[in-house]
Design an enzyme around this catalytic site. Structure first.
Site, mmCIF file in Angstrom:
data_model
loop_
_atom_site.group_PDB
_atom_site.id
_atom_site.type_symbol
_atom_site.label_atom_id
_atom_site.label_comp_id
_atom_site.label_asym_id
_atom_site.label_seq_id
_atom_site.Cartn_x
_atom_site.Cartn_y
_atom_site.Cartn_z
ATOM 1 C CB SER A 1 -0.967 -0.039 1.194
ATOM 2 O OG SER A 1 -1.945 0.951 1.107
ATOM 3 C CG ASP B 1 -2.686 4.090 -1.113
ATOM 4 O OD1 ASP B 1 -3.485 3.915 -2.058
ATOM 5 O OD2 ASP B 1 -2.736 3.435 -0.059
ATOM 6 C CG ASP C 1 -3.039 -0.625 -2.121
ATOM 7 O OD1 ASP C 1 -3.016 0.561 -1.733
ATOM 8 O OD2 ASP C 1 -3.533 -1.552 -1.455
ATOM 9 C CG ASP D 1 -5.993 0.865 -0.033
ATOM 10 O OD1 ASP D 1 -5.164 1.795 -0.131
ATOM 11 O OD2 ASP D 1 -5.922 -0.022 0.846
#
Length: 450
Positions: free
Chosen positions: A103, A243, A245, A247
């Site tokens: 992440s 960010d 990834d 999410d």
């Protein structure tokens, strides 16, 4: 207490803590746990994707080998956002999904996160079952051969389905809004241009040049300084930062001010409430949301339900009670009418939709949101979970809360990953709030310090 799984899967420095050997075990044991009860008796299917870290392919190959070793068919998605994988698991009717990503963490780290067939993160019980198998001295899981082994199918075109899904949540084009988008040199970078061009957005991008080493490097949702500068420089109405990834989504207003998850939920939630689409007139957040957020919602007749820290707990509360909007100050926002997990690109699109529908700037939409100054101090301690047993610490907190007289709040909680006690307070001014925190920190250090 789980040994390997944290609040967001298994994470650590790639090739040192999170090794290929561990990735293989997670694939083998995790794949078995998630597919052993497949009702139709057919071959289980698991989707696998990753972000743009250089260690991603190494871990991906090891993980997939583990999945194949227990007879699972793997659909290899390549680079994909975490919410994109969650959506595709459900859309394809797969048995599970695995995302390789850390992440917002730096490039040295990586992580492995499992999703069930419903596209949701695993329960603590499932994670504990996987850990028990990993730590078993002798691996007694099935070892099929020949036609019993798993296979790999290229499913990189699954990204087209995900982009179409995002576009279908927006009822009209988003022309007329100039936006700068920060891809964090991460998973969203591969999809931004296609998605926003399809919706007729006037956009430019930064941090979308991928080399495997620059993910989250002074960019993205946790480092918005450059985006703030670019929004002002380009005269844009909005900035969106994802960010690694994707999410999370953090925004920037037309004046270059950062707009966090609390503010984004306030804007989207207020619009939904005004149109009778905010279920139970409630927004779910964690205990970290600013007191000013709650008070701004109260003035609009919207309730705020709070959970412990972690988007998993927000999601659980929303599902249990039928709420339609929730998230975290950090930018995880769940709009459950469309998706059951935090999705940065979905959040950004719906923030833009509110701006277009209302014809208002972010500053105007947030005019009634008065944020309370917040001070957070991380205190190194010997035993972070024992603070409630120290009467002097409890008394210090009670004393501060009494002095606040309802015009502020205190939150003390252990770190999820380090031997730290987090002491946070919100109050009427920065100076007063700092004084409140200092009083508590002094006692914590004396009573519990290293």
């Amino acid at each position: 207490m789980l040994k390997y799984f944290g609040t967001d899967g298994v994470r650590g420095e790639a090739n040192k803590v999170l090794t290929p050997e561990m990735a293989f075990k997670l694939g083998r044991m995790g794949g078995y746990v998630l597919t052993k009860e497949k009702e139709d008796g057919g071959q289980a299917r698991v989707l696998v994707s990753r972000d743009t870290r250089i260690s991603g392919e190494m871990l991906e190959h090891a993980l997939i080998s583990g999945l194949l070793s227990v007879g699972i068919e793997v659909l290899e998605c390549g680079v994909m956002t975490t919410p994109g994988l969650s959506y595709l698991v459900q859309a394809q009717g797969a048995d599970a999904g695995v995302q390789i990503s850390a992440s917002h963490n730096p490039v040295e780290d990586n992580g492995i996160k499992f999703f069930g067939s419903n596209g949701l993160k695993l329960s603590d019980a499932k994670e504990e079952e996987i850990e028990e198998l990993i730590d078993t001295k002798q691996d007694m899981l099935p070892r099929p051969s020949a036609e019993g082994l798993g296979t790999v199918t290229d499913f990189r075109d699954g990204s087209n389905k995900y982009i179409q899904f995002l576009e279908n949540t927006i009822p009209e084009d988003l022309s007329g809004i100039k936006v700068v988008i920060d891809g964090a040199n991460g998973a969203a970078s591969a999809f931004i241009s296609r998605l926003f061009a399809d919706l007729d957005v006037d956009f430019t991008t930064i941090s979308t040049h991928l080399n495997g080493l620059n993910i989250n490097d002074h960019c993205g949702a946790t480092h918005t300084a450059r985006l703030q500068e670019e929004v002002v420089k380009q005269g844009a109405q909005l900035g969106l930062a994802f960010d690694g990834d994707a999410d999370r989504c953090i925004a920037v207003d037309e004046n270059g001010n950062e707009v966090d998850g609390d503010h984004i939920m306030y804007v989207i939630g207020s619009y939904l409430a005004d149109h009778g689409r905010l279920k139970k007139d409630t927004i779910v957040t964690t205990v970290m949301s600013n007191l000013g957020f709650t008070k701004a919602l109260e003035r609009r007749g919207i309730k705020n339900v709070r959970t412990q820290v972690g988007d998993r707990y927000v999601s659980e509360e929303m599902r249990a009670n039928g709420y339609s909007l929730g998230g975290e100050q950090s930018g995880h926002v769940i709009i459950s009418d469309y998706h059951n997990t935090g999705d940065g690109m979905l959040t950004g699109l719906h923030l833009m939709l509110v701006m277009k529908k209302t014809g208002k700037s972010l500053t105007e939409l947030l005019a009634d949101f008065k944020e309370y100054p917040q001070v957070l101090v991380n205190v190194p301690v010997k035993d972070k979970n024992s603070w409630k047993n120290h009467q002097a610490v409890v008394d210090a907190i009670d004393s501060v809360e009494k002095d606040m007289a309802g015009n502020g709040r205190v939150l003390v909680r252990p770190s999820g990953t380090q031997e730290l006690l987090r002491v946070m307070a919100e109050g009427p001014t920065q100076e007063i709030t700092q004084e409140y925190v200092d009083r508590i920190v002094k006692v914590v250090t004396t009573e519990m310090g290293e």
